[in-house]
Design a protein around this motif. Structure first.
Motif, PDB file in Angstrom:
ATOM      1  N   UNK A 134     -42.047  -5.027 -16.679  1.00 34.48           N
ATOM      2  CA  UNK A 134     -42.965  -4.736 -17.789  1.00 34.48           C
ATOM      3  C   UNK A 134     -43.558  -5.984 -18.421  1.00 34.48           C
ATOM      4  N   UNK A 135     -42.801  -7.097 -18.364  1.00 34.57           N
ATOM      5  CA  UNK A 135     -43.286  -8.274 -19.084  1.00 34.57           C
ATOM      6  C   UNK A 135     -43.323  -9.543 -18.235  1.00 34.57           C
ATOM      7  N   UNK A 136     -42.800  -9.449 -16.998  1.00 34.01           N
ATOM      8  CA  UNK A 136     -42.863 -10.609 -16.096  1.00 34.01           C
ATOM      9  C   UNK A 136     -42.167 -11.825 -16.690  1.00 34.01           C
ATOM     10  N   UNK A 137     -42.738 -12.990 -16.429  1.00 40.34           N
ATOM     11  CA  UNK A 137     -42.075 -14.229 -16.848  1.00 40.34           C
ATOM     12  C   UNK A 137     -42.269 -14.553 -18.321  1.00 40.34           C
ATOM     13  N   UNK A 138     -43.142 -13.800 -18.977  1.00 41.43           N
ATOM     14  CA  UNK A 138     -43.504 -14.189 -20.349  1.00 41.43           C
ATOM     15  C   UNK A 138     -42.364 -13.980 -21.343  1.00 41.43           C
ATOM     16  N   UNK A 139     -41.453 -13.063 -21.006  1.00 36.06           N
ATOM     17  CA  UNK A 139     -40.397 -12.707 -21.971  1.00 36.06           C
ATOM     18  C   UNK A 139     -39.045 -12.990 -21.305  1.00 36.06           C
ATOM     19  N   UNK A 140     -38.406 -14.129 -21.626  1.00 32.73           N
ATOM     20  CA  UNK A 140     -37.104 -14.440 -20.999  1.00 32.73           C
ATOM     21  C   UNK A 140     -36.081 -13.348 -21.284  1.00 32.73           C
ATOM     22  N   UNK A 141     -35.140 -13.174 -20.337  1.00 34.21           N
ATOM     23  CA  UNK A 141     -34.043 -12.221 -20.566  1.00 34.21           C
ATOM     24  C   UNK A 141     -33.219 -12.666 -21.779  1.00 34.21           C
ATOM     25  N   UNK A 142     -32.592 -11.685 -22.430  1.00 34.14           N
ATOM     26  CA  UNK A 142     -31.584 -12.045 -23.433  1.00 34.14           C
ATOM     27  C   UNK A 142     -30.394 -12.669 -22.711  1.00 34.14           C
ATOM     28  N   UNK A 143     -29.784 -13.704 -23.286  1.00 30.91           N
ATOM     29  CA  UNK A 143     -28.567 -14.259 -22.667  1.00 30.91           C
ATOM     30  C   UNK A 143     -27.494 -13.170 -22.622  1.00 30.91           C
ATOM     31  N   UNK A 144     -26.647 -13.225 -21.599  1.00 31.50           N
ATOM     32  CA  UNK A 144     -25.570 -12.233 -21.446  1.00 31.50           C
ATOM     33  C   UNK A 144     -24.248 -12.865 -21.890  1.00 31.50           C
TER      34      UNK A 144
END
Lengths: 179, 179
Positions: free
Chosen positions: A66-76
């Motif tokens: 949905x957002x590609x590279x623009x929105x980094x994952x939340x840290x786990x």
């Protein structure tokens, strides 16, 4: 080689029952043993796998799509499961993991991924650019790694008990750790 | 710590169903993959475990109890299973392993081992003096080691497919080998 979606899903589908058979009905000494203070017991591994189903794999797949590279994952948070597992029986945890995994595989199917979509990219907060295919391969290998961890942690209880046979049992000398 | 007979038997009793759940119904690519030529595939591991049930664990326990150190164990051929598994399906092999293990656990019970008997000694052809308790601890750890091997061998197929996540998946960097 590249990830193959159906092959990876076959692993993801079997893990809950594999871990259930490994742990179900074992004396608690095996469920709660650990290699060293601060490392995961088999019960903790189960909590960690549950937490991944809740907040990690599918949410990250959605971010990529949905957002590609623009929105980094939340840290786990690898230990974010602690509160969740407190007071729960192994049976409850196994049932929760099985149910969440089943639901997540349905969600994965509903995404109707085509091979080309596996090349879509996202941003891991520490590792940088990753693809959806890498995420799915990692999900499967992460399962296998934690099965290996469970049996490694259990085997460590008998590191001395095996006596001279230790020379033939390399599992007893794999470095301990949280994966 | 020392081996505890009932605890060790709990592991020995669960291994056939754990491995069944791990392998049953998986695409053959997972069953026949190997880390390098000459190393065990998951199918080979199953053959090796079957062969151990046939010629290794219980016969060695009997030698300890009946002949002590005077009669060294027969050497165990780690690849002695090759002929046995040729042409057999995974389902057949899993059923054979489960049946042999069940029978061997019955035999173990019939030996009516008392804690003091676990100190009885025998002679391993390469390792020298070993105890019955060490043999039983080794039997259980050997199971766990081969479960770890199965998932390690499988995970290796995706060593490249996980991309940058390899840094978080130490199972992918455990040295390969036949145990």
């Amino acid at each position: 080689m590249e990830v193959h979606l159906e092959e990876a899903k076959a692993i993801l589908a079997t893990t809950p029952s594999s871990i259930t058979k490994l742990l179900d009905g074992l004396p608690e000494v095996w469920i709660d043993c650990r290699e060293a203070p601060g490392t995961f017991s088999p019960r903790d591994v189960l909590g960690h796998l549950i937490y991944g189903e809740q907040v990690d794999w599918i949410p990250r797949a959605r971010i990529i799509l949905e957002q590609g590279e623009s929105r980094p994952f939340d840290p786990f948070d690898r230990a974010g499961f602690q509160q969740f597992i407190a007071g729960k029986s192994v049976d409850e945890l196994l049932a929760t993991f099985s149910a969440l995994r089943k639901e997540n595989l349905k969600t994965l199917d509903a995404l109707k991924l085509q091979p080309a979509m596996l090349d879509r990219t996202g941003t891991h907060p520490a590792l940088g650019r990753v693809t959806l295919g890498q995420l799915i391969a990692t999900w499967a290998v992460h399962d296998l790694g934690h099965i290996a961890q469970i049996v490694r942690v259990m085997s460590r209880r008998y590191r001395d008990a095996v006596g001279p046979w230790r020379a033939y049992l390399p599992i007893l000398d794999i470095p301990s750790g949280n994966s």
